[in-house]
Design a protein around this motif. Sequence first.
Motif: not given
Length: 147
Positions: A83-108
């Motif tokens: 669910r976090k991945v499916s709602n991960s868009i933080r920034t979507a501009t011509f200069d920068n597209i950022t998707l973030i999953v802010d769960l503590p275990y996601a990076s692991v």
Amino acid sequence: MNSFNLHIVQQRLAETKRVLPIVLSKQAENYFTGSFTKQGLGTDKWQEVNRRIQGTKEYKYPKFKGLSRRTKPILIGTGALRRKVSNSIRTATFDNITLIVDLPYASVHNEGEGHIPARPFMKQTPELTILQRNKITQHLTKIWQGQ
């Protein structure tokens, strides 16, 4: 007479600069969410979990009873990560597209750590690059063709 209608092309280009980052970020988000269904990202499958491998301690002595532990997909427990991945868009501009999953275990899970192998669910893959290039080409073609 302006045969190219340059002012219309400029308007379409401005519209594309606004819309294309949103389209590309949503495309990437959907691609990453699909990795949970495919149990891998792109052409790479995730490493099998011990709870589904016969002969391992985790298979023989599970934390929880029931056969679902042997059939349940990898990285899908409560569904919070997907669910976090499916709602991960933080920034979507011509200069920068950022998707973030802010769960503590996601990076692991995505990058691996210690005894936990990496099971990437968000990274640029050759398959995603091709999809994005096709989408960019499609939008640039529309600028000149007037669709």
